[in-house]
Design a protein around this motif. Structure first.
Motif, PDB file in Angstrom:
ATOM      1  N   VAL A   1     -11.682  -5.708 -13.441  1.00 26.46           N
ATOM      2  CA  VAL A   1     -11.016  -6.017 -12.171  1.00 26.46           C
ATOM      3  C   VAL A   1     -11.723  -5.230 -11.072  1.00 26.46           C
ATOM      4  N   ILE A   2     -11.962  -5.869  -9.916  1.00 29.84           N
ATOM      5  CA  ILE A   2     -12.491  -5.106  -8.784  1.00 29.84           C
ATOM      6  C   ILE A   2     -11.501  -5.168  -7.612  1.00 29.84           C
ATOM      7  N   TYR A   3     -11.457  -4.059  -6.877  1.00 30.78           N
ATOM      8  CA  TYR A   3     -10.528  -3.914  -5.742  1.00 30.78           C
ATOM      9  C   TYR A   3     -11.347  -3.642  -4.477  1.00 30.78           C
ATOM     10  N   PRO A   4     -11.898  -4.692  -3.869  1.00 29.66           N
ATOM     11  CA  PRO A   4     -12.694  -4.506  -2.647  1.00 29.66           C
ATOM     12  C   PRO A   4     -11.782  -4.276  -1.441  1.00 29.66           C
ATOM     13  N   PRO A   5     -12.342  -3.860  -0.308  1.00 27.95           N
ATOM     14  CA  PRO A   5     -11.532  -3.755   0.916  1.00 27.95           C
ATOM     15  C   PRO A   5     -10.976  -5.127   1.314  1.00 27.95           C
TER      16      PRO A   5
ATOM     17  N   GLY B   1      -8.790  -7.954  -7.288  1.00 29.37           N
ATOM     18  CA  GLY B   1      -7.636  -7.097  -7.055  1.00 29.37           C
ATOM     19  C   GLY B   1      -7.575  -6.615  -5.616  1.00 29.37           C
ATOM     20  N   ALA B   2      -6.395  -6.135  -5.207  1.00 34.63           N
ATOM     21  CA  ALA B   2      -6.219  -5.568  -3.870  1.00 34.63           C
ATOM     22  C   ALA B   2      -5.761  -4.119  -4.004  1.00 34.63           C
ATOM     23  N   GLN B   3      -6.144  -3.305  -3.029  1.00 35.16           N
ATOM     24  CA  GLN B   3      -5.892  -1.862  -3.113  1.00 35.16           C
ATOM     25  C   GLN B   3      -4.485  -1.470  -2.689  1.00 35.16           C
ATOM     26  N   ASN B   4      -3.761  -2.419  -2.095  1.00 37.46           N
ATOM     27  CA  ASN B   4      -2.449  -2.075  -1.551  1.00 37.46           C
ATOM     28  C   ASN B   4      -1.714  -3.370  -1.220  1.00 37.46           C
ATOM     29  N   ILE B   5      -0.406  -3.296  -1.061  1.00 43.82           N
ATOM     30  CA  ILE B   5       0.392  -4.421  -0.561  1.00 43.82           C
ATOM     31  C   ILE B   5       1.513  -3.851   0.296  1.00 43.82           C
TER      32      ILE B   5
ATOM     33  N   VAL C   1      -6.177 -13.145  -5.181  1.00 39.05           N
ATOM     34  CA  VAL C   1      -5.913 -11.817  -5.759  1.00 39.05           C
ATOM     35  C   VAL C   1      -4.879 -11.934  -6.888  1.00 39.05           C
ATOM     36  N   ALA C   2      -5.149 -11.276  -8.015  1.00 37.05           N
ATOM     37  CA  ALA C   2      -4.228 -11.347  -9.152  1.00 37.05           C
ATOM     38  C   ALA C   2      -3.739  -9.973  -9.604  1.00 37.05           C
ATOM     39  N   SER C   3      -4.356  -8.912  -9.094  1.00 40.83           N
ATOM     40  CA  SER C   3      -4.005  -7.556  -9.536  1.00 40.83           C
ATOM     41  C   SER C   3      -3.878  -6.667  -8.299  1.00 40.83           C
ATOM     42  N   VAL C   4      -2.920  -5.748  -8.303  1.00 39.70           N
ATOM     43  CA  VAL C   4      -2.790  -4.842  -7.154  1.00 39.70           C
ATOM     44  C   VAL C   4      -2.612  -3.400  -7.632  1.00 39.70           C
ATOM     45  N   LEU C   5      -3.205  -2.482  -6.869  1.00 35.64           N
ATOM     46  CA  LEU C   5      -2.992  -1.057  -7.122  1.00 35.64           C
ATOM     47  C   LEU C   5      -1.754  -0.632  -6.339  1.00 35.64           C
ATOM     48  N   VAL C   6      -0.889   0.125  -6.981  1.00 36.25           N
ATOM     49  CA  VAL C   6       0.279   0.678  -6.282  1.00 36.25           C
ATOM     50  C   VAL C   6       0.367   2.162  -6.614  1.00 36.25           C
TER      51      VAL C   6
ATOM     52  N   PHE D   1       8.299  -5.629  -5.829  1.00 36.52           N
ATOM     53  CA  PHE D   1       7.917  -6.805  -5.057  1.00 36.52           C
ATOM     54  C   PHE D   1       6.727  -7.518  -5.699  1.00 36.52           C
ATOM     55  N   ALA D   2       5.732  -6.749  -6.062  1.00 30.14           N
ATOM     56  CA  ALA D   2       4.507  -7.347  -6.619  1.00 30.14           C
ATOM     57  C   ALA D   2       4.767  -7.966  -7.996  1.00 30.14           C
TER      58      ALA D   2
END
Ligand code: PGA
Length: 253
Positions: free
Chosen positions: A41-45, A64-68, A90-95, A117-118
């Motif tokens: 998984v990659i979490y670009p800006p 992936g996303a770095q935040n929501i 986006v399918a994955s998020v960092l929290v 929420f996610a």
């Protein structure tokens, strides 16, 4: 023994530009295609997500996303919703990443709300936890880490745990070049798994993937990955080099 599929995440933080990001994503796609035995998984800006999705869309790499922000829309200047991210693939998020906790001062209740929420939007959620150096030196590592796990998973039920990944990232090891020893990391991972067993059951404990993060590089990845409760890595600095990230993927697969 349960076979957990390794998961390697590349957290780019606020790095790369559009051109170098797209080139890096293409190298990651090649590396992931060559070793399909683990999830990558990659979490670009945020601003590059759409362009990067077009680079990795025919590869096994997950975007992936770095935040929501835990609302669907409205007056939240500067924030980005789950639905917007879904539209971009986006399918994955960092929290709860340590920089969100300690630099942006996100609280445990806000982090729990984001997880809730996610999960309800059917994302894979990577809940990041970890102690500071001061907390470690005071002997409070497990109290802090397990407290963050309990709080972050407050509203996550048994069935939703299949979409949760936990990333143990000691704050003092992030971006510092210092890595927790494999023994120290394994001890915390094992305690997290124990917490999942008592909070849910043995199935959840044995199926949930727990990544290690904090100065993971090709030189230390194999030793960390050999630990029974370490199921991959969340990588920052070394994820910005295609060669290094590919070597970490290779070490896991
Ligand atoms: P690092 O960052 O690999 O540069 O220590 C890890 C992270 O912040 O997820």
């Amino acid at each position: 023994m349960t076979q957990r599929r390794f998961i390697i995440g590349g957290n780019w933080k606020m790095n790369t530009d559009l051109e170098t990001g797209m080139a890096l994503a293409s190298q990651v796609a090649d590396a992931a295609s060559a070793s399909e035995a683990c999830d990558v998984v990659i979490y670009p800006p945020f601003p590059y997500l759409q362009a990067i999705d077009s680079v990795i869309s025919n590869s096994p790499v997950t975007l992936g996303a770095q935040n929501i922000w835990p609302e669907s829309h409205g007056a939240f200047t500067g924030e980005v919703s789950c639905d917007m991210l879904k539209e971009l693939g986006v399918a994955s998020v960092l929290v709860g990443h340590s920089e969100r906790r300690h630099v942006l001062l996100e609280s445990d209740p806000l982090i729990a709300k984001k997880v809730d929420f996610a999960i309800n939007r059917e994302f894979q959620v990577v809940l990041c936890v970890g102690e500071t150096l001061e907390q470690r030196e005071m002997g409070s590592t497990l109290e802090i880490v397990l407290g963050q796990v309990q709080s972050g998973l407050e509203s996550v039920n048994h069935d939703s745990m299949k979409n949760i990944v936990i990333a143990y990232e000691p704050v003092w090891a992030i971006g510092t070049g210092k890595t927790a020893s494999a023994e120290d990391a394994q001890a915390v991972h094992s305690a997290i798994r124990g917490e999942l067993a008592s909070r849910y059951d043995d199935d959840v404990a044995s199926l949930t993937r727990i990544q290690y993060g904090g100065s993971v590089k090709p030189e230390n990845a194999k030793e960390l990955f050999a630990c029974p409760d370490i199921d991959g890595a969340l990588v920052g600095g070394a994820a910005l080099s295609g060669e290094s990230f590919a070597a970490i993927i290779e070490a896991a697969c």
